[in-house]
Design a protein around this motif. Sequence first.
Motif, PDB file in Angstrom:
ATOM      1  N   TRP A  17     -11.672  24.962   3.343  1.00  0.00           N
ATOM      2  CA  TRP A  17     -11.653  23.861   4.301  1.00  0.00           C
ATOM      3  C   TRP A  17     -12.385  24.187   5.601  1.00  0.00           C
ATOM      4  CZ3 TRP A  17      -7.322  22.203   7.977  1.00  0.00           C
ATOM      5  CH2 TRP A  17      -6.757  23.297   8.628  1.00  0.00           C
ATOM      6  N   GLU A  18     -12.552  25.479   5.932  1.00  0.00           N
ATOM      7  CA  GLU A  18     -13.330  25.820   7.124  1.00  0.00           C
ATOM      8  C   GLU A  18     -14.773  25.337   6.982  1.00  0.00           C
ATOM      9  OE1 GLU A  18     -12.034  29.780   9.223  1.00  0.00           O
ATOM     10  OE2 GLU A  18     -12.135  30.119   7.072  1.00  0.00           O
ATOM     11  N   TYR A  19     -15.378  25.692   5.850  1.00  0.00           N
ATOM     12  CA  TYR A  19     -16.761  25.275   5.613  1.00  0.00           C
ATOM     13  C   TYR A  19     -16.851  23.775   5.381  1.00  0.00           C
ATOM     14  CZ  TYR A  19     -18.914  29.897   5.461  1.00  0.00           C
ATOM     15  OH  TYR A  19     -19.419  31.116   5.804  1.00  0.00           O
ATOM     16  N   MET A  20     -15.826  23.203   4.755  1.00  0.00           N
ATOM     17  CA  MET A  20     -15.825  21.754   4.524  1.00  0.00           C
ATOM     18  C   MET A  20     -15.890  20.996   5.857  1.00  0.00           C
ATOM     19  SD  MET A  20     -12.751  19.409   2.998  1.00  0.00           S
ATOM     20  CE  MET A  20     -11.834  19.581   4.541  1.00  0.00           C
ATOM     21  N   LEU A  21     -15.035  21.385   6.793  1.00  0.00           N
ATOM     22  CA  LEU A  21     -15.037  20.723   8.097  1.00  0.00           C
ATOM     23  C   LEU A  21     -16.306  21.045   8.884  1.00  0.00           C
ATOM     24  CD1 LEU A  21     -11.320  21.215   9.216  1.00  0.00           C
ATOM     25  CD2 LEU A  21     -12.393  19.163   8.285  1.00  0.00           C
ATOM     26  N   GLY A  22     -16.771  22.288   8.766  1.00  0.00           N
ATOM     27  CA  GLY A  22     -17.974  22.668   9.490  1.00  0.00           C
ATOM     28  C   GLY A  22     -19.193  21.896   9.039  1.00  0.00           C
ATOM     29  N   PHE A  23     -19.395  21.787   7.722  1.00  0.00           N
ATOM     30  CA  PHE A  23     -20.523  21.021   7.200  1.00  0.00           C
ATOM     31  C   PHE A  23     -20.358  19.527   7.484  1.00  0.00           C
ATOM     32  CE2 PHE A  23     -21.132  24.686   4.205  1.00  0.00           C
ATOM     33  CZ  PHE A  23     -22.389  25.043   4.680  1.00  0.00           C
ATOM     34  N   GLY A  24     -19.107  19.095   7.692  1.00  0.00           N
ATOM     35  CA  GLY A  24     -18.861  17.692   8.007  1.00  0.00           C
ATOM     36  C   GLY A  24     -18.948  17.385   9.492  1.00  0.00           C
ATOM     37  N   GLY A  25     -19.264  18.401  10.302  1.00  0.00           N
ATOM     38  CA  GLY A  25     -19.432  18.177  11.736  1.00  0.00           C
ATOM     39  C   GLY A  25     -18.156  18.228  12.543  1.00  0.00           C
ATOM     40  N   ILE A  26     -17.067  18.693  11.967  1.00  0.00           N
ATOM     41  CA  ILE A  26     -15.797  18.800  12.692  1.00  0.00           C
ATOM     42  C   ILE A  26     -15.559  20.269  13.023  1.00  0.00           C
ATOM     43  CG2 ILE A  26     -13.300  18.435  12.560  1.00  0.00           C
ATOM     44  CD1 ILE A  26     -13.821  16.141  10.660  1.00  0.00           C
ATOM     45  N   GLU A  27     -15.512  20.609  14.285  1.00  0.00           N
ATOM     46  CA  GLU A  27     -15.461  21.999  14.713  1.00  0.00           C
ATOM     47  C   GLU A  27     -14.136  22.374  15.377  1.00  0.00           C
ATOM     48  OE1 GLU A  27     -18.822  22.743  17.154  1.00  0.00           O
ATOM     49  OE2 GLU A  27     -20.287  22.312  15.568  1.00  0.00           O
ATOM     50  N   ILE A  28     -13.081  21.655  15.057  1.00  0.00           N
ATOM     51  CA  ILE A  28     -11.784  21.905  15.690  1.00  0.00           C
ATOM     52  C   ILE A  28     -11.264  23.318  15.396  1.00  0.00           C
ATOM     53  CG2 ILE A  28     -10.515  20.910  13.740  1.00  0.00           C
ATOM     54  CD1 ILE A  28      -8.420  19.947  15.759  1.00  0.00           C
ATOM     55  N   TYR A  62     -23.776  19.119   1.295  1.00  0.00           N
ATOM     56  CA  TYR A  62     -23.015  20.329   1.556  1.00  0.00           C
ATOM     57  C   TYR A  62     -21.532  20.037   1.756  1.00  0.00           C
ATOM     58  CZ  TYR A  62     -27.448  22.780   2.261  1.00  0.00           C
ATOM     59  OH  TYR A  62     -28.691  23.327   2.076  1.00  0.00           O
ATOM     60  N   SER A  63     -21.233  19.016   2.510  1.00  0.00           N
ATOM     61  CA  SER A  63     -19.833  18.732   2.843  1.00  0.00           C
ATOM     62  C   SER A  63     -19.094  17.966   1.747  1.00  0.00           C
ATOM     63  CB  SER A  63     -19.759  17.937   4.145  1.00  0.00           C
ATOM     64  OG  SER A  63     -20.385  16.661   4.008  1.00  0.00           O
ATOM     65  N   SER A  64     -19.777  17.057   1.062  1.00  0.00           N
ATOM     66  CA  SER A  64     -19.102  16.183   0.086  1.00  0.00           C
ATOM     67  C   SER A  64     -18.454  16.946  -1.066  1.00  0.00           C
ATOM     68  CB  SER A  64     -20.088  15.138  -0.452  1.00  0.00           C
ATOM     69  OG  SER A  64     -20.525  14.289   0.581  1.00  0.00           O
ATOM     70  N   PRO A  65     -19.172  17.885  -1.753  1.00  0.00           N
ATOM     71  CA  PRO A  65     -18.514  18.616  -2.846  1.00  0.00           C
ATOM     72  C   PRO A  65     -17.272  19.371  -2.379  1.00  0.00           C
ATOM     73  CG  PRO A  65     -20.885  18.945  -2.924  1.00  0.00           C
ATOM     74  CD  PRO A  65     -20.587  18.276  -1.617  1.00  0.00           C
ATOM     75  N   LEU A  66     -17.333  19.940  -1.169  1.00  0.00           N
ATOM     76  CA  LEU A  66     -16.183  20.674  -0.653  1.00  0.00           C
ATOM     77  C   LEU A  66     -15.025  19.729  -0.363  1.00  0.00           C
ATOM     78  CD1 LEU A  66     -17.886  23.238   1.775  1.00  0.00           C
ATOM     79  CD2 LEU A  66     -17.545  23.362  -0.692  1.00  0.00           C
ATOM     80  N   LEU A  67     -15.332  18.549   0.147  1.00  0.00           N
ATOM     81  CA  LEU A  67     -14.287  17.563   0.409  1.00  0.00           C
ATOM     82  C   LEU A  67     -13.626  17.117  -0.885  1.00  0.00           C
ATOM     83  CD1 LEU A  67     -12.740  15.664   2.303  1.00  0.00           C
ATOM     84  CD2 LEU A  67     -14.616  14.014   2.036  1.00  0.00           C
ATOM     85  N   PHE A  68     -14.432  16.851  -1.898  1.00  0.00           N
ATOM     86  CA  PHE A  68     -13.876  16.440  -3.189  1.00  0.00           C
ATOM     87  C   PHE A  68     -12.976  17.532  -3.770  1.00  0.00           C
ATOM     88  CE2 PHE A  68     -17.883  13.674  -3.795  1.00  0.00           C
ATOM     89  CZ  PHE A  68     -17.305  12.671  -3.040  1.00  0.00           C
ATOM     90  N   GLY A  69     -13.405  18.784  -3.663  1.00  0.00           N
ATOM     91  CA  GLY A  69     -12.590  19.886  -4.162  1.00  0.00           C
ATOM     92  C   GLY A  69     -11.289  20.021  -3.393  1.00  0.00           C
ATOM     93  N   PHE A  70     -11.366  19.860  -2.064  1.00  0.00           N
ATOM     94  CA  PHE A  70     -10.171  19.954  -1.221  1.00  0.00           C
ATOM     95  C   PHE A  70      -9.162  18.868  -1.588  1.00  0.00           C
ATOM     96  CE2 PHE A  70      -7.811  19.031   2.698  1.00  0.00           C
ATOM     97  CZ  PHE A  70      -7.383  20.301   3.060  1.00  0.00           C
ATOM     98  N   VAL A  71      -9.647  17.642  -1.726  1.00  0.00           N
ATOM     99  CA  VAL A  71      -8.758  16.534  -2.093  1.00  0.00           C
ATOM    100  C   VAL A  71      -8.193  16.726  -3.503  1.00  0.00           C
ATOM    101  CG1 VAL A  71      -8.663  14.046  -2.535  1.00  0.00           C
ATOM    102  CG2 VAL A  71      -9.923  14.917  -0.550  1.00  0.00           C
TER     103      VAL A  71
END
Length: 404
Positions: free
Chosen positions: A53-64, A8-17
Amino acid sequence: MTFYFSVYSSPLLFGFVQGWIYAVLLWVRGRREERLSDLLLGWVLVGLSFNIWEYMLGFGGIEILWRELEFFPRTLGFLFPALCYFYLKSQINADFRFTWQDAWHVVPFLIQVMYHISVFSMGHTFVEYWKAAVHYPYHLEDVEFVVGVGLNVYYLILSMRLYRHYRVWIKTQFSQTETISFRWFRNFLIALTTTMLFSLLMTLLSLGLGLNYWQNWWDELAGVVLIYYVSINGYAQVQPGRRLTFGQLPVLEPVGVTIPLVVDEHKGETALAGIENRQEVTLTQPILTDDLIIWRDTLLVYMDNERPYLDPDLSLIDLARRLRTNASVLSPVINVGTGKNFNDFVNQYRVEAFKRQALDPASQHLSLLGIALDCGFNSKATFNRAFRKLTGQAPREFVESMSG
């Protein structure tokens, strides 16, 4: 903070980068080549990246974003659709620069940002109170959503209208339009609209079916696909060899009455010399003045004798310069005087030149495309399209019918 990689988090991270890398590349190229369109496309990619990036961080466990930065502006919000619109304006007009008259486009975004920052600056406790007592009960979140959808639709309509007018304009200014048609932007609008509709559908399904955080992931994945498409195709978009200045000249489209017009091939007088001895030409209103009639006859003689249409890059400005006049004079002469826009006017000569050369025994060793290139066309696609439009036949059909 540790980012957890998952399906869930990896595809969003790749897209963000991906979005940020190409945004930087576009900013560097835009600064180096002084191209505003690249700078704006870079910001479009930033906007698309912030959308996921909200969902990217959320799926990656970062809730800042849901703790320390709750209610702080997280996306470009209301500014994003305006960026897409101005990106198109800067692509089709190299002289475009922002003025104070464009400032109103930023107003909705500033209001949105000021509202969120004002509440956020009061502290986390106040933010929680405000959400529970005002933001949700008075449906301010729903208002923001509706305004966002409205702005998306508004700027989408503006962009489509601007693109349509531009496509009409280039036919009055250039004899070859393939490399400056910007079909990429049309495809970008289609992709953006498709993604927007899918996002709206997912929102409605989420409200109606109560979809959870994980089930909404498909909406974010669609955003990743859009980032990859816009970054790769937008960066690779071929820039025109000449500076486009759409909007400087009025667009005069040939519409109106049809009258018979006699053509004298030997004297090179009136109408399109060397095409037929008698034909009908559509004229527009208003009728040409005496001065413009003189210019029309001068133009037709020049086209017949000097054959400027053999230049594949011939434009209205180029032709006007050769005739020692300006484009604002020559444009109505062509549109009203011949009943054609500039593109069709020049291509008519090229098509007739092709017909003569294709039927000449001395050219039998040449391919049809080779002959077309000799006659001023710059590509097979442009040639086939123009020939069929002006004759109703494919080039090979014409040659075979005349040979038979």
